[in-house]
Design a protein around this motif. Structure first.
Motif, PDB file in Angstrom:
ATOM      1  N   ASP A  46     -81.727   0.058-122.085  1.00 21.89           N
ATOM      2  CA  ASP A  46     -83.029   0.435-122.629  1.00 21.89           C
ATOM      3  C   ASP A  46     -82.865   1.220-123.925  1.00 21.89           C
ATOM      4  O   ASP A  46     -82.157   2.225-123.967  1.00 21.89           O
ATOM      5  N   LEU A  47     -83.532   0.700-124.963  1.00 23.82           N
ATOM      6  CA  LEU A  47     -83.387   1.288-126.294  1.00 23.82           C
ATOM      7  C   LEU A  47     -84.727   1.751-126.825  1.00 23.82           C
ATOM      8  O   LEU A  47     -85.760   1.151-126.531  1.00 23.82           O
ATOM      9  N   VAL A  48     -84.689   2.789-127.631  1.00 20.19           N
ATOM     10  CA  VAL A  48     -85.868   3.157-128.407  1.00 20.19           C
ATOM     11  C   VAL A  48     -85.431   3.304-129.859  1.00 20.19           C
ATOM     12  O   VAL A  48     -84.254   3.441-130.170  1.00 20.19           O
ATOM     13  N   ARG A  49     -86.399   3.281-130.743  1.00 21.12           N
ATOM     14  CA  ARG A  49     -86.106   3.281-132.166  1.00 21.12           C
ATOM     15  C   ARG A  49     -86.949   4.355-132.824  1.00 21.12           C
ATOM     16  O   ARG A  49     -88.099   4.568-132.426  1.00 21.12           O
ATOM     17  N   THR A  50     -86.364   5.025-133.819  1.00 16.29           N
ATOM     18  CA  THR A  50     -87.142   6.042-134.537  1.00 16.29           C
ATOM     19  C   THR A  50     -87.136   5.804-136.047  1.00 16.29           C
ATOM     20  O   THR A  50     -87.792   6.517-136.790  1.00 16.29           O
ATOM     21  N   GLY A  51     -86.364   4.807-136.507  1.00 15.98           N
ATOM     22  CA  GLY A  51     -86.294   4.537-137.940  1.00 15.98           C
ATOM     23  C   GLY A  51     -85.652   3.191-138.165  1.00 15.98           C
ATOM     24  O   GLY A  51     -85.263   2.526-137.202  1.00 15.98           O
ATOM     25  N   PRO A  52     -85.523   2.746-139.421  1.00 19.13           N
ATOM     26  CA  PRO A  52     -84.984   1.416-139.706  1.00 19.13           C
ATOM     27  C   PRO A  52     -83.651   1.165-139.009  1.00 19.13           C
ATOM     28  O   PRO A  52     -83.436   0.098-138.448  1.00 19.13           O
ATOM     29  N   ASN A  53     -82.749   2.127-139.041  1.00 19.67           N
ATOM     30  CA  ASN A  53     -81.461   1.926-138.385  1.00 19.67           C
ATOM     31  C   ASN A  53     -81.194   2.963-137.306  1.00 19.67           C
ATOM     32  O   ASN A  53     -80.051   3.232-136.964  1.00 19.67           O
ATOM     33  N   GLU A  54     -82.248   3.567-136.829  1.00 21.09           N
ATOM     34  CA  GLU A  54     -82.089   4.623-135.827  1.00 21.09           C
ATOM     35  C   GLU A  54     -82.461   4.110-134.441  1.00 21.09           C
ATOM     36  O   GLU A  54     -83.641   4.054-134.097  1.00 21.09           O
ATOM     37  N   PHE A  55     -81.439   3.727-133.675  1.00 21.42           N
ATOM     38  CA  PHE A  55     -81.671   3.292-132.301  1.00 21.42           C
ATOM     39  C   PHE A  55     -81.023   4.291-131.339  1.00 21.42           C
ATOM     40  O   PHE A  55     -79.952   4.809-131.634  1.00 21.42           O
ATOM     41  N   ASN A  76     -76.922   8.264-127.997  1.00 22.15           N
ATOM     42  CA  ASN A  76     -77.654   8.731-126.821  1.00 22.15           C
ATOM     43  C   ASN A  76     -78.792   9.618-127.277  1.00 22.15           C
ATOM     44  O   ASN A  76     -78.680  10.266-128.321  1.00 22.15           O
ATOM     45  N   VAL A  77     -79.850   9.710-126.495  1.00 22.41           N
ATOM     46  CA  VAL A  77     -80.864  10.730-126.740  1.00 22.41           C
ATOM     47  C   VAL A  77     -80.222  12.067-126.358  1.00 22.41           C
ATOM     48  O   VAL A  77     -79.601  12.160-125.300  1.00 22.41           O
ATOM     49  N   PRO A  78     -80.329  13.081-127.232  1.00 21.39           N
ATOM     50  CA  PRO A  78     -79.727  14.369-126.860  1.00 21.39           C
ATOM     51  C   PRO A  78     -80.257  14.814-125.501  1.00 21.39           C
ATOM     52  O   PRO A  78     -81.446  14.692-125.216  1.00 21.39           O
ATOM     53  N   THR A  79     -79.359  15.279-124.662  1.00 24.98           N
ATOM     54  CA  THR A  79     -79.742  15.582-123.279  1.00 24.98           C
ATOM     55  C   THR A  79     -79.204  16.949-122.855  1.00 24.98           C
ATOM     56  O   THR A  79     -78.028  17.247-123.065  1.00 24.98           O
ATOM     57  N   ALA A  90     -89.843  10.520-131.633  1.00 19.50           N
ATOM     58  CA  ALA A  90     -90.908   9.839-132.369  1.00 19.50           C
ATOM     59  C   ALA A  90     -90.667   8.336-132.257  1.00 19.50           C
ATOM     60  O   ALA A  90     -90.139   7.689-133.160  1.00 19.50           O
ATOM     61  N   LEU A  91     -91.040   7.757-131.120  1.00 18.45           N
ATOM     62  CA  LEU A  91     -90.806   6.335-130.861  1.00 18.45           C
ATOM     63  C   LEU A  91     -91.486   5.459-131.902  1.00 18.45           C
ATOM     64  O   LEU A  91     -92.608   5.733-132.310  1.00 18.45           O
ATOM     65  N   SER A  92     -90.806   4.393-132.266  1.00 18.29           N
ATOM     66  CA  SER A  92     -91.388   3.457-133.230  1.00 18.29           C
ATOM     67  C   SER A  92     -92.620   2.783-132.631  1.00 18.29           C
ATOM     68  O   SER A  92     -92.797   2.761-131.407  1.00 18.29           O
ATOM     69  N   THR A  93     -93.445   2.223-133.505  1.00 16.02           N
ATOM     70  CA  THR A  93     -94.618   1.480-133.063  1.00 16.02           C
ATOM     71  C   THR A  93     -94.535   0.041-133.557  1.00 16.02           C
ATOM     72  O   THR A  93     -93.810  -0.267-134.506  1.00 16.02           O
TER      73      THR A  93
END
Lengths: 486, 266
Positions: free
Chosen positions: A157-166, A353-356, A420-423
């Motif tokens: 499971d991936l989320v994106r916050t910018g053009p190359n930010e996964f 990874n998402v900081p945890t 800030a999840l992509s839309t």
């Protein structure tokens, strides 16, 4: 069943959100150029009509999702949005490299955990995380699964916050579900918009069932002779993902079986057929470890096959995914994934990874307790968005109640920032409007290598501003397009 | 010492079995304390399905009972050369992490009695062997060897409260308390040649504790000694259920009766 987490109910104000179609507002991004052009020539009312057609289509084909606790509606349609989520060839290539690396590391990790536990000996992973983990299955110790593969089927499971930010949100190494949505969403889109597919070069996902079958066949045990026999083991019609089990068996051209169809015959696990018992070489099981074998695990289980684990340890069958793989998708282990990737591949992780914060650690716990209103706090073993706190969306009372639970059992929790999840736009009555999304690509692993299907399941929060994409919490899905090179 | 073993377990069932699978752990492996010279397993009323090595390193045979049978027997016959190692089995060759042997199981779960017993001891790094021998003597004093008072499902706590039990109960109590004291401990099923007789009453069981510097070290509470050349180890595990000679699922057989005949001699 698709389930799992959300990230947060509402974003911090003023934070810039990356839209996959329009970037940070600089205009239509390249992967969406063809779609944008086509969209300009269609009328909103025609699209809205198609949207209603799509819902009817889904109702007919029966893609539904059982939501726990929703007694009044056994089956409910997952909202489908017909604006595709589009990923460019180079973006995809980047993801694939990262996913391959991660999945290889997960398999190496599982091998190690059930053998010498070098990563613990090296001091890179606390022993406690294995020792106190319910998903650690001692019966797997010292066993080499056929082909050395533990997780044949993975969903990252991936989320994106910018053009190359996964970011990887979660690794689903036990029984990733949702692949039937990927396939049905595409079929629906092909029916609705054939002209669009003629204009744009979208990579196919329809090869998935046969790729899955081939991948499983390659993992057959040495005792198999001729073309390996594959079957899918389902807990039965009352399971929330039964539709998917039946759908995949049909698409793969293999038998769908339940525990009572199988028994040990001649040292193999065999299924009852009209011609007698036929041995199964590879069993894609959608039954949890605990229920897999009443002889070796929970003796009251009616869903499993007595003796299947004995046959497995004797090399007479391949079980996919291997029992005991759940330890790799535990959320406390997740926080060590960057170390795990580095330890087994010798390379820096390509996917972040998402900081945890691990609440088991005193410093982290005090930080989390001070910032409960900003963070998402999850149970280490939880899933589906249940039993979690979404700080920014919670009331003072909810936060206070959660604080008590957290203080009572800190090691049961981890915390993450709200990203800030992509839309991606969805179609509304007022035209296109951005909604937050995540992405689950489906990955197949065999001794021949790792195969990532170009596409996946895009889940979308249907409510404006919401970051909750879980279908159990009212999220919807979109077709996911990966464009061809050039 | 060269020992021969002849061991038959015969199960009879009230009505014919409709379906049954059994795991058989009756094949010893060679260890520093024993070399297996010959060993044969024969089954009657059932057929062999497959064999494998489990995570504790035990050889397991999976057998399926013939439908409709009312009697099944599993026999082993073999010859073993044993060596007196003063109970020290030595290093840990399995991949099972030692901490797993500190895990309590349903049969060794501690309650009041076991905790009180553990409270009488404390772990001294330099005196591990002394502490464990004292523990062995204490248990032997508290729980008299008495057959037919307990069965294979009796927990360590219950046997301790009852004050009576057999070697299996002694081993479970020892394991439970050793774990409370912080020692990895495991259950061992096997044979003991009682020198005053050829026909043995039952299979034997004892416990092993992990002692730093020595490795796995055996304690036979029922006989108050550490195993010597008269002992043959067959299977180990966290408790009896991991090491049981026969365990499985039997459907539609009604009441079950077991008769065991064991001969161990030089």
């Amino acid at each position: 069943m698709i389930q799992r987490l959300c990230v947060a109910e509402d974003m911090a104000e003023g934070e810039e959100i990356f839209d996959e179609m329009h970037g940070f507002g600089e205009g239509v991004r390249a992967p969406y150029a063809g779609y944008d052009c086509w969209f300009d020539k269609t009328t909103p009312s025609a699209l809205l009509k198609k949207s209603r057609d799509a819902q009817t289509f889904f109702r007919r084909t029966g893609i539904t999702f059982n939501v726990y606790g929703q007694a009044e509606a056994d089956e409910r349609l997952i909202p489908f949005d017909l604006v595709p989520r589009i990923i460019g060839a180079s973006e995809w290539a980047l993801l694939v490299r990262g996913i391959e690396q991660r999945v290889k590391a997960i398999n190496a990790f599982l091998y190690d955990i059930y053998h010498r536990q070098e990563i613990v000996r090296a001091g890179r992973l606390p022993e406690r995380l294995i020792r106190e983990n319910d998903a650690f299955l001692p019966n797997m110790i010292g066993f080499d699964p056929p082909g050395g593969i533990y997780t044949h089927i993975v969903g990252i499971d991936l989320v994106r916050t910018g053009p190359n930010e996964f970011f990887v949100l979660e690794d689903n190494a036990r029984t990733p579900s949702g692949v039937s949505y990927m396939l049905e969403n595409r079929e629906t889109m092909l029916k609705m918009f054939p002209e669009l597919f003629a204009q744009m070069s979208v990579q196919r996902v329809s090869g998935y069932p046969m790729a899955l079958r081939r991948s499983l066949e390659r993992s057959a045990p040495q005792q198999a002779s001729g073309r390996p026999t594959v079957a899918i083991l389902t807990p039965g019609i009352h399971n929330s993902a039964y539709f998917e089990h039946a759908f995949l068996a049909d698409q793969m051209g293999v038998e769908l079986v339940e525990g009572h169809d199988l028994r040990v015959v001649g040292g193999r696990v065999a299924m009852r057929t009209t011609q007698g018992y036929e041995p199964i070489d590879v069993l894609y099981r959608r039954v949890d470890d605990d229920f897999l074998d009443p002889l070796n695990f929970r003796s009251e289980s009616m869903l499993g096959v007595a003796g299947i684990f004995d046959v497995y340890r004797a090399g007479g069958i391949t079980i996919a995914n291997a029992p005991g793989t759940g330890i790799a998708d535990d959320k406390a282990i997740y926080s060590y994934m960057p170390d795990i990737v580095e330890f087994y591949t010798g390379q820096a992780p390509l996917l972040k990874n998402v900081p945890t914060w691990r609440c088991a650690e005193a410093d982290s716990l005090s930080y989390v307790l001070e910032h409960l209103d900003e963070l998402v706090v999850k149970e280490v073993h939880g899933s589906g968005g249940y039993g979690m706190l979404v700080g920014p969306a919670a009331s003072k009372k909810e936060i206070a109640a959660f604080r008590k639970k957290l203080e009572a059992r800190p090691s049961n929790y981890i915390a993450q920032p709200t990203l800030a999840l992509s839309t991606v736009p969805v179609l509304t009555k007022a035209g296109l409007s951005p909604r937050h999304v995540d992405l689950r690509p489906f990955v197949l692993v065999s001794s021949d290598g790792v195969e990532v299907t170009p596409g996946g399941l895009t889940r979308v929060a249907m409510k404006k501003g919401s970051l909750v994409v879980n279908s159990s919490q009212g999220g919807g899905t979109k077709d996911t397009w990966v464009l061809k090179e050039g | 010492m060269r020992l021969t073993v002849d061991h038959t377990s015969t199960y009879s069932y009230e009505t014919g079995v409709s379906y049954a699978l059994q795991q058989v752990r009756k094949r010893p492996v060679s260890l520093p304390s024993q070399s297996i010279l010959s060993w044969d397993l024969t089954i009657d009323g059932a057929h062999w399905e497959t064999s494998y090595t489990d995570h504790h390193g035990n050889l397991v045979d999976l057998i399926q009972l013939e439908p409709g049978v009312t009697s099944v027997s599993v026999s082993v016959k073999g010859e073993v050369e044993t060596h007196d190692t003063s109970g020290v089995v030595g290093g840990h060759s399995q991949l099972v992490p030692l901490w797993l042997y500190q895990r309590h199981t349903a049969l060794t779960a501690p309650a009041k009695g076991l905790r009180a017993l553990a409270g009488k001891f404390s772990r001294h790094p330099a005196q591990d062997i002394g502490v464990l021998h004292e523990l062995m003597a204490e248990i032997a004093g508290a729980v008299t060897y008495q057959t037919n008072e307990t069965d294979s499902h009796t927990t360590a706590e219950d046997a301790l409260q009852q004050g009576q039990g057999v070697c299996q109960d002694h081993a479970h109590i020892f394991i439970a308390v050793a774990r409370l004291l912080g020692y990895p401990a495991r259950y061992v099923g096997g044979y003991l040649m009682m020198t005053d007789r050829v026909d043995q009453d039952a299979g034997h069981a004892w416990a092993e504790a992990w002692v730093d510097g020595l490795g796995w070290t055996g304690f036979d509470v029922s006989n108050g000694i550490s195993p010597d050349a008269r002992y043959i180890q067959v299977a180990t595990g966290l408790d009896y259920s991991d090491a049981a000679p026969i365990r499985g699922l039997v459907y539609g057989a009604g009441r079950e009766n077991l008769v065991v005949s064991i001969q161990v001699q030089q």
